[in-house]
Design a protein around this motif. Structure first.
Motif, PDB file in Angstrom:
ATOM      1  N   ALA A 173     106.252  78.770  48.584  1.00  0.00           N
ATOM      2  CA  ALA A 173     106.209  79.634  47.439  1.00  0.00           C
ATOM      3  C   ALA A 173     105.150  80.652  47.766  1.00  0.00           C
ATOM      4  N   PHE A 174     104.332  80.517  48.672  1.00  0.00           N
ATOM      5  CA  PHE A 174     103.427  81.614  48.841  1.00  0.00           C
ATOM      6  C   PHE A 174     104.017  82.875  49.371  1.00  0.00           C
ATOM      7  N   CYS A 175     105.382  82.695  50.033  1.00  0.00           N
ATOM      8  CA  CYS A 175     105.759  83.971  50.447  1.00  0.00           C
ATOM      9  C   CYS A 175     105.936  85.005  49.120  1.00  0.00           C
ATOM     10  N   GLY A 176     106.644  84.432  48.336  1.00  0.00           N
ATOM     11  CA  GLY A 176     106.937  84.818  46.991  1.00  0.00           C
ATOM     12  C   GLY A 176     105.545  85.790  46.237  1.00  0.00           C
ATOM     13  N   GLU A 177     104.544  84.801  46.623  1.00  0.00           N
ATOM     14  CA  GLU A 177     103.164  85.276  45.739  1.00  0.00           C
ATOM     15  C   GLU A 177     102.876  86.502  46.436  1.00  0.00           C
ATOM     16  N   MET A 178     103.076  86.707  47.828  1.00  0.00           N
ATOM     17  CA  MET A 178     102.644  88.021  48.599  1.00  0.00           C
ATOM     18  C   MET A 178     103.578  89.055  48.752  1.00  0.00           C
ATOM     19  N   PHE A 196      83.375  82.427  48.812  1.00  0.00           N
ATOM     20  CA  PHE A 196      84.159  82.367  49.782  1.00  0.00           C
ATOM     21  C   PHE A 196      85.179  83.461  49.646  1.00  0.00           C
ATOM     22  N   GLN A 197      85.687  83.554  48.343  1.00  0.00           N
ATOM     23  CA  GLN A 197      86.734  84.486  48.091  1.00  0.00           C
ATOM     24  C   GLN A 197      86.331  85.869  48.281  1.00  0.00           C
ATOM     25  N   ASN A 198      85.339  86.436  47.868  1.00  0.00           N
ATOM     26  CA  ASN A 198      85.004  87.823  48.252  1.00  0.00           C
ATOM     27  C   ASN A 198      84.827  88.008  49.820  1.00  0.00           C
ATOM     28  N   VAL A 199      84.376  87.224  50.364  1.00  0.00           N
ATOM     29  CA  VAL A 199      84.311  87.281  52.088  1.00  0.00           C
ATOM     30  C   VAL A 199      85.613  87.488  52.575  1.00  0.00           C
ATOM     31  N   LEU A 200      86.497  86.387  52.089  1.00  0.00           N
ATOM     32  CA  LEU A 200      87.819  86.679  52.636  1.00  0.00           C
ATOM     33  C   LEU A 200      88.522  87.772  52.585  1.00  0.00           C
ATOM     34  N   GLY A 201      88.149  88.596  51.134  1.00  0.00           N
ATOM     35  CA  GLY A 201      88.795  90.003  51.236  1.00  0.00           C
ATOM     36  C   GLY A 201      88.368  91.033  52.127  1.00  0.00           C
ATOM     37  N   LEU A 225      96.133  90.899  48.693  1.00  0.00           N
ATOM     38  CA  LEU A 225      97.586  89.704  48.072  1.00  0.00           C
ATOM     39  C   LEU A 225      97.459  88.249  48.983  1.00  0.00           C
ATOM     40  N   MET A 226      96.843  88.401  49.996  1.00  0.00           N
ATOM     41  CA  MET A 226      96.735  87.155  50.856  1.00  0.00           C
ATOM     42  C   MET A 226      95.606  86.031  50.578  1.00  0.00           C
ATOM     43  N   VAL A 227      94.571  86.801  49.691  1.00  0.00           N
ATOM     44  CA  VAL A 227      93.397  85.814  49.636  1.00  0.00           C
ATOM     45  C   VAL A 227      93.662  84.590  48.792  1.00  0.00           C
ATOM     46  N   PRO A 228      94.150  84.663  47.622  1.00  0.00           N
ATOM     47  CA  PRO A 228      94.760  83.164  47.194  1.00  0.00           C
ATOM     48  C   PRO A 228      95.528  82.450  47.870  1.00  0.00           C
ATOM     49  N   VAL A 229      96.371  82.908  48.629  1.00  0.00           N
ATOM     50  CA  VAL A 229      97.256  82.163  49.512  1.00  0.00           C
ATOM     51  C   VAL A 229      96.347  81.522  50.467  1.00  0.00           C
ATOM     52  N   ILE A 230      95.451  82.134  51.401  1.00  0.00           N
ATOM     53  CA  ILE A 230      94.634  81.782  52.412  1.00  0.00           C
ATOM     54  C   ILE A 230      93.668  80.598  51.838  1.00  0.00           C
ATOM     55  N   MET A 231      93.278  80.880  50.689  1.00  0.00           N
ATOM     56  CA  MET A 231      92.365  79.792  50.043  1.00  0.00           C
ATOM     57  C   MET A 231      93.323  78.461  49.717  1.00  0.00           C
ATOM     58  N   ASN A 232      94.417  78.600  49.330  1.00  0.00           N
ATOM     59  CA  ASN A 232      95.293  77.534  49.136  1.00  0.00           C
ATOM     60  C   ASN A 232      95.184  76.801  50.504  1.00  0.00           C
ATOM     61  N   LEU A 233      95.792  77.446  51.452  1.00  0.00           N
ATOM     62  CA  LEU A 233      96.149  76.759  52.717  1.00  0.00           C
ATOM     63  C   LEU A 233      94.788  76.367  53.486  1.00  0.00           C
ATOM     64  N   THR A 234      93.674  76.797  52.942  1.00  0.00           N
ATOM     65  CA  THR A 234      92.527  76.221  53.942  1.00  0.00           C
ATOM     66  C   THR A 234      92.016  75.315  52.991  1.00  0.00           C
ATOM     67  N   GLU A 235      92.181  75.268  51.671  1.00  0.00           N
ATOM     68  CA  GLU A 235      91.793  74.131  50.599  1.00  0.00           C
ATOM     69  C   GLU A 235      90.340  74.472  50.490  1.00  0.00           C
ATOM     70  N   LEU A 273      90.020  79.367  60.513  1.00  0.00           N
ATOM     71  CA  LEU A 273      90.560  80.100  62.017  1.00  0.00           C
ATOM     72  C   LEU A 273      91.752  79.567  62.108  1.00  0.00           C
ATOM     73  N   GLU A 274      92.113  78.427  62.030  1.00  0.00           N
ATOM     74  CA  GLU A 274      93.512  77.853  62.270  1.00  0.00           C
ATOM     75  C   GLU A 274      94.511  78.477  61.567  1.00  0.00           C
ATOM     76  N   VAL A 275      94.349  78.844  60.075  1.00  0.00           N
ATOM     77  CA  VAL A 275      95.260  79.571  59.193  1.00  0.00           C
ATOM     78  C   VAL A 275      95.430  80.815  59.613  1.00  0.00           C
ATOM     79  N   LEU A 276      94.479  81.419  60.051  1.00  0.00           N
ATOM     80  CA  LEU A 276      94.475  83.003  60.182  1.00  0.00           C
ATOM     81  C   LEU A 276      95.355  83.226  61.569  1.00  0.00           C
ATOM     82  N   LYS A 277      95.166  82.090  62.478  1.00  0.00           N
ATOM     83  CA  LYS A 277      95.840  82.336  63.711  1.00  0.00           C
ATOM     84  C   LYS A 277      97.299  81.507  63.346  1.00  0.00           C
ATOM     85  N   GLY A 278      97.585  80.992  62.513  1.00  0.00           N
ATOM     86  CA  GLY A 278      98.972  80.433  62.443  1.00  0.00           C
ATOM     87  C   GLY A 278      99.415  80.049  60.990  1.00  0.00           C
TER      88      GLY A 278
END
Ligand SMILES: Cc1cc2nc3c(=O)[nH]c(=O)nc-3n(C[C@H](O)[C@H](O)[C@H](O)COP(=O)(O)OP(=O)(O)OC[C@H]3O[C@@H](n4cnc5c(N)ncnc54)[C@H](O)[C@@H]3O)c2cc1C
Length: 416
Positions: free
Chosen positions: A201-206, A291-296, A302-312, A331-336
Motif C-alpha cells: 500500500a505504501f506505493c500508493g501513499e507515495m 524523529f519525523q522532523n530529522v527524517l525530512g 512524501l516518504m517520511v510516513p512510509v519510512i517511519m512505518n517500515l522502521t517502526e 539504514l537498512e530501509v534507506l538502502k533497501g
C-alpha cells in the motif's frame, strides 16, 4: 487496379518496407487504418523519438532478449549507422545522447514521420486509409487484401501491423489474426517495458513521487539479483513506473512462475559505513528533535510516513532516544525498500509487445512467410522485442527494410 505489393500498417516498419520496395521500382500501396501515418512514432521517446542506438549490430542483438538470433542477418545489413545515414539523407539531422540514444536534433518525432511521408510521396507510394481485415490466397499464394472499405488485389503483402500495446495508436493485433488465419503460429503476447503493480500500500501513499539516481535491484524468488541499474523511478497508485522500472520489466519475463521483488537503494552513492556516519552526524546535530522532523532532511516529504512505518520508529521519538538497533533498521530501509511485485500493468500500457508471429516460420533474410507465398512480415508483429534505448525502432527499420527488399525480389522472381 491491382497493386504489385501492399504493405499493411503505416508504422515504422511498414513505412520503411514500402520505401525500400518502391526504391526497387515496385508499385507499392501502403494501407493504414488511421488518417495519419506513424501515430506510434509520434509518441516515441516522449515525443522526441529515440530513433536508434548508435552502436554495433552485435550490441543491438545483446539488447534483444527475445529471438535475437533471428535478427542476425537483418541487423548486419541494416545497422544503426545505416539507419542514421538514411535519416540524415532524408534531411533529418540527428544527435547522440546518453547511452548512445539517437534523436532528431530538433527533438521532434514529427520530423521522422514527415521525412518518411515525403519519401513515400516522392516514390509514388499509394497511401490508402483503410483497415485490412483478411488476406486472400489462391493455391498457397497471396492474391488480395480485404479491407473494411474494399478489396485490393495484389501479388505480395507485407504485414507490419505492430503489436498490441498502446492500441489507441492503431496497433490492436489485427496482423496476428490475419497471420494466424493463414496457418501461422502466434506466440502468446505479453507486456514488456511496462509499469509494475504491487500490493504494498505504501506505493500508493507515495503516488506522484519521482526519485532520481536511486538504485533498483530486481530479485527472483530464489533471491538472485536478475537486474540492477541506477536511474529514475516513479511511485503510482498501482505500484511503480518510470524509466528504471520499464527497463527492469523487460528482464521479468515469467510472472506466472516467478515471484519478483524490487529493492530500492535510496542512497546508492553511500555505502553502509558512509551512510551510518551521515545518520550519526544528522542525529548529533538534532539530538532533541523528533524523529519525523530529522527524517525530512534525509528523504522526500512524501516518504517520511512510509519510512517511519517500515522502521517502526514512532514519529515523536526524540533522536537521543533512538537506539543503535533502530538506527541500523533505518539504514537498512534507506538502502533497501522492498516492493513485492504482483505483476505487470496490462499490455495496452506496455511500451512493447513481447510475443507475436513465430520467427521459426519466417525466413530471417527476406522476412518471407514459410507458409504462404508472397507474404512477408516486419516490425513488432514478430516475436522479437528489445530493451529501451532505440533498439525496438532499430528492429522495425531493419526488419522493414529486409521485408521490402524480400518482397521486391519475390516480385521479380514472379515475373521471370
Ligand atoms: C510510448 C511509447 C514510446 C516508445 N518509445 C520508443 C523509442 O523512443 N525508441 C524505440 O526504439 N522504440 C520506442 N517504442 C517502441 C516502438 O514505437 C515500436 O517498437 C515501433 O513503433 C514498432 O513499429 P511497427 O511499425 O512494427 O508497429 P507500429 O508502430 O505499431 O505500427 C503499426 C501500424 O499498423 C497500423 N495497423 C494496425 N492494424 C491495421 C490494419 N488492420 N489495417 C491497416 N493498418 C493497421 C497501425 O495503425 C499502425 O500505424 C515506444 C513505444 C511506445 C508505446
Amino acid at each position: 487496379m491491382e497493386q504489385e505489393l501492399i504493405v499493411i500498417g503505416g508504422g515504422a516498419a511498414g513505412m520503411m518496407a514500402a520505401i525500400v520496395a518502391a526504391e526497387s521500382g515496385r508499385q507499392v500501396c501502403l494501407l493504414e487504418r488511421n488518417q495519419k501515418l506513424g501515430r506510434k512514432i509520434y509518441i516515441t521517446g516522449k515525443g522526441r523519438c529515440n530513433v536508434t542506438n548508435h552502436c554495433q549490430p552485435q550490441e543491438v542483438l545483446a539488447n534483444t532478449p527475445r529471438n535475437s538470433r533471428f535478427l542476425y542477418g537483418a541487423m548486419a545489413r541494416t545497422t544503426p549507422v545505416w539507419v542514421e545515414e538514411f535519416f540524415t539523407g532524408l534531411g533529418v539531422p540527428l544527435k547522440v545522447e546518453r547511452g548512445n540514444r539517437v534523436f532528431p536534433e530538433s527533438d521532434h518525432a514529427s520530423d521522422i514521420i514527415d521525412a518518411l511521408f515525403f519519401r513515400l510521396r516522392k516514390l509514388n507510394v499509394k497511401i490508402v486509409e483503410d483497415r485490412a481485415v483478411s488476406l486472400l490466397t489462391r493455391e498457397g499464394k497471396v492474391t488480395a487484401v480485404k479491407g473494411e472499405r474494399g478489396e485490393y488485389p495484389c501479388k505480395a503483402v507485407i504485414l507490419a501491423t505492430g503489436g498490441v500495446s498502446y492500441p489507441a495508436t492503431g496497433s490492436t493485433g489485427d496482423g496476428h489474426q490475419m497471420a494466424q488465419d493463414l496457418g501461422h503460429t502466434i506466440i502468446e503476447t505479453k507486456p514488456s517495458l511496462v509499469p509494475l503493480e504491487s500490493d504494498d500500500a505504501f506505493c500508493g501513499e507515495m503516488q506522484g513521487l519521482a526519485l532520481k539516481n536511486v538504485l533498483l535491484k530486481v530479485k527472483n524468488k530464489k533471491g538472485k539479483v536478475i537486474y540492477q541499474e541506477q536511474g529514475e523511478l516513479l511511485f503510482t497508485h498501482f505500484g511503480i513506473s518510470g524509466p528504471l522500472v520499464l527497463s527492469a520489466s523487460a528482464h521479468m519475463r515469467d510472472f506466472e512462475k516467478e515471484q519478483y521483488t524490487c529493492v530500492i537503494d535510496l542512497k546508492p552513492a553511500l555505502d553502509e559505513q558512509k551512510l551510518d556516519a551521515r545518520l550519526l552526524r544528522e542525529f548529533n546535530e538534532n539530538i532533541n528533535k523528533d524523529f519525523q522532523n530529522v527524517l525530512g532532511a534525509l528523504v522526500p516529504r512524501l516518504m517520511v510516513p512510509v519510512i517511519m512505518n517500515l522502521t517502526e520508529i514512532p514519529a515523536d521519538r526524540k533522536i537521543h532516544d533512538i537506539t543503535k538497533g533502530e538506527r541500523r533498521r533505518l539504514l537498512e530501509v534507506l538502502k533497501g525498500i522492498k516492493i513485492n511485485i504482483t505483476g505487470p500493468r496490462p499490455i495496452r500500457e506496455a511500451i512493447i509487445t513481447s510475443g507475436g508471429v513465430k520467427v521459426g516460420e519466417v525466413d530471417p533474410k527476406t522476412m518471407a512467410s514459410k507458409k504462404v507465398d508472397g507474404l512477408f512480415f516486419a516490425g513488432e508483429l514478430l516475436d522479437v522485442d528489445a530493451y529501451t534505448g532505440g533498439f525496438n525502432l532499430q528492429i522495425a527499420w531493419a526488419t522493414g527494410r529486409a521485408a521490402g527488399e524480400g518482397a521486391a525480389e519475390y516480385l521479380v522472381e514472379q515475373e521471370a
